[in-house]
Write a protein that holds these residues in place. Structure first.
Motif, mmCIF file in Angstrom:
data_model
loop_
_atom_site.group_PDB
_atom_site.id
_atom_site.type_symbol
_atom_site.label_atom_id
_atom_site.label_comp_id
_atom_site.label_asym_id
_atom_site.label_seq_id
_atom_site.Cartn_x
_atom_site.Cartn_y
_atom_site.Cartn_z
ATOM 1 N N VAL A 63 0.740 -0.954 0.241
ATOM 2 C CA VAL A 63 -0.459 -0.424 -0.465
ATOM 3 C C VAL A 63 0.552 1.311 -0.016
ATOM 4 C CG1 VAL A 63 -1.467 1.484 1.547
ATOM 5 C CG2 VAL A 63 -2.077 -1.141 0.894
ATOM 6 N N MET A 64 2.225 1.173 1.045
ATOM 7 C CA MET A 64 2.851 2.648 0.585
ATOM 8 C C MET A 64 3.682 2.830 -0.856
ATOM 9 S SD MET A 64 3.756 5.126 2.032
ATOM 10 C CE MET A 64 4.136 5.201 3.875
ATOM 11 N N GLY A 65 4.089 1.804 -1.337
ATOM 12 C CA GLY A 65 4.776 1.711 -2.243
ATOM 13 C C GLY A 65 3.435 2.331 -3.957
ATOM 14 N N THR A 66 2.795 1.669 -3.684
ATOM 15 C CA THR A 66 1.508 2.836 -4.491
ATOM 16 C C THR A 66 1.247 3.903 -4.398
ATOM 17 O OG1 THR A 66 -0.530 1.384 -3.503
ATOM 18 C CG2 THR A 66 0.685 -0.338 -4.651
ATOM 19 N N TRP A 67 0.811 4.072 -3.378
ATOM 20 C CA TRP A 67 0.319 5.617 -2.672
ATOM 21 C C TRP A 67 1.810 5.836 -3.207
ATOM 22 C CZ3 TRP A 67 2.943 9.195 -0.027
ATOM 23 C CH2 TRP A 67 2.858 9.991 0.173
ATOM 24 N N LEU A 68 3.063 6.000 -2.788
ATOM 25 C CA LEU A 68 4.179 6.555 -3.188
ATOM 26 C C LEU A 68 4.406 6.588 -4.676
ATOM 27 C CD1 LEU A 68 6.382 8.301 -2.074
ATOM 28 C CD2 LEU A 68 7.925 6.130 -2.684
ATOM 29 N N ALA A 69 3.763 5.411 -5.084
ATOM 30 C CA ALA A 69 3.914 5.338 -7.485
ATOM 31 C C ALA A 69 2.849 6.338 -7.520
ATOM 32 C CB ALA A 69 3.858 3.506 -7.671
ATOM 33 N N LYS A 70 1.942 5.853 -7.214
ATOM 34 C CA LYS A 70 0.328 7.419 -7.715
ATOM 35 C C LYS A 70 0.828 8.356 -7.274
ATOM 36 C CE LYS A 70 -3.084 6.882 -4.059
ATOM 37 N NZ LYS A 70 -4.016 6.595 -3.607
ATOM 38 N N VAL A 71 1.535 8.965 -6.589
ATOM 39 C CA VAL A 71 1.342 10.540 -6.203
ATOM 40 C C VAL A 71 3.168 11.001 -7.443
ATOM 41 C CG1 VAL A 71 2.787 11.257 -4.407
ATOM 42 C CG2 VAL A 71 0.975 10.547 -3.900
ATOM 43 N N LEU A 72 3.602 9.583 -7.318
ATOM 44 C CA LEU A 72 4.702 10.289 -8.703
ATOM 45 C C LEU A 72 4.276 10.583 -9.469
ATOM 46 C CD1 LEU A 72 7.858 9.127 -7.280
ATOM 47 C CD2 LEU A 72 8.269 9.800 -9.158
ATOM 48 N N VAL A 73 3.009 9.766 -10.017
ATOM 49 C CA VAL A 73 2.499 9.778 -11.212
ATOM 50 C C VAL A 73 2.171 10.907 -11.495
ATOM 51 C CG1 VAL A 73 0.761 7.947 -13.196
ATOM 52 C CG2 VAL A 73 2.539 6.631 -11.983
ATOM 53 N N VAL A 74 1.264 11.133 -10.762
ATOM 54 C CA VAL A 74 0.139 12.613 -10.985
ATOM 55 C C VAL A 74 1.330 13.804 -10.882
ATOM 56 C CG1 VAL A 74 -1.255 14.197 -9.565
ATOM 57 C CG2 VAL A 74 -1.879 11.163 -9.528
ATOM 58 N N ILE A 75 2.044 13.569 -9.992
ATOM 59 C CA ILE A 75 3.155 14.805 -9.907
ATOM 60 C C ILE A 75 3.219 14.931 -11.400
ATOM 61 C CG2 ILE A 75 5.682 15.624 -9.538
ATOM 62 C CD1 ILE A 75 4.589 14.780 -6.288
ATOM 63 N N VAL A 76 4.097 13.908 -12.097
ATOM 64 C CA VAL A 76 5.254 13.910 -13.571
ATOM 65 C C VAL A 76 3.651 14.383 -14.456
ATOM 66 C CG1 VAL A 76 5.847 12.125 -14.864
ATOM 67 C CG2 VAL A 76 6.567 11.799 -12.702
ATOM 68 N N ALA A 77 2.574 13.601 -14.116
ATOM 69 C CA ALA A 77 1.623 14.132 -15.056
ATOM 70 C C ALA A 77 1.458 15.572 -15.256
ATOM 71 C CB ALA A 77 0.271 13.420 -15.235
ATOM 72 N N LEU A 78 1.787 15.632 -14.452
ATOM 73 C CA LEU A 78 1.312 17.835 -14.300
ATOM 74 C C LEU A 78 2.072 18.798 -14.251
ATOM 75 C CD1 LEU A 78 -1.173 17.830 -11.191
ATOM 76 C CD2 LEU A 78 -1.625 17.843 -13.164
ATOM 77 N N ALA A 79 3.589 17.526 -13.806
ATOM 78 C CA ALA A 79 4.651 18.493 -14.118
ATOM 79 C C ALA A 79 4.297 18.509 -16.246
ATOM 80 C CB ALA A 79 5.928 18.460 -13.714
#
Length: 159
Positions: A95-111
């Motif tokens: 769960v912690m790994g997927t949370w970190l991955a999804k936050v990274l995906v959202v940040i990269v997509a928005l960037a």
């Protein structure tokens, strides 16, 4: 030398995965089903409102917002559903790994979307916010109304 066969079944291994769904599985499946329904409704509503408000850029903003909302809201529920029979440490790690991955995906997509003008940023933000908040509320409802026992039957009182 083998033990005599007295007809008794061996005790099942409590750590072994079972094929039958548990009460927790039902809660996570409900949360996932409700999230998918929310995302479908949000897609239809977002595209219509986005088209009315901003034309084609509004449609793109709505579609990108729903996509990011799906990544943001769906990954945790899927991770929990896939690890319900795992050890608590494994579940927490996934769960912690997927949370970190999804936050990274959202940040990269928005960037990557920053500075581009083919989509409507306000429509994207609105759809993404509605998706994240709606999903959190649906997850809360699934967990608070789910019937999950404190003790699983047949655990022999082990803790």
């Amino acid at each position: 030398m083998t033990a005599p066969d007295d007809g008794a079944l061996p005790d099942p291994d409590p750590a072994a995965p079972t094929a039958e769904p548990t009460a927790a599985d039902a809660v996570f499946r409900r949360a996932l089903r409700d999230t998918v329904l929310l995302l479908v409704a949000l897609t239809v509503l977002g595209v219509v409102v986005g088209a009315l408000v901003s034309g084609l850029p509004g449609v793109w903003g709505a579609l990108i917002g729903v996509g990011l909302a799906a990544v943001f809201s769906g990954t945790t529920v899927v991770a929990m559903l896939r690890t319900t029979r795992s050890a608590p440490q494994v579940m927490a790690g996934v769960v912690m790994g997927t949370w970190l991955a999804k936050v990274l995906v959202v940040i990269v997509a928005l960037a990557l979307l920053r500075g581009l003008d083919f989509y409507s940023a306000p429509v994207l933000a609105g759809v993404l916010a509605l998706g994240a908040i709606g999903s959190a509320l649906l997850d809360y409802r699934a967990v608070s109304t789910g019937r999950v026992p404190y003790v699983e039957p047949g655990d022999g009182g082990r803790r």
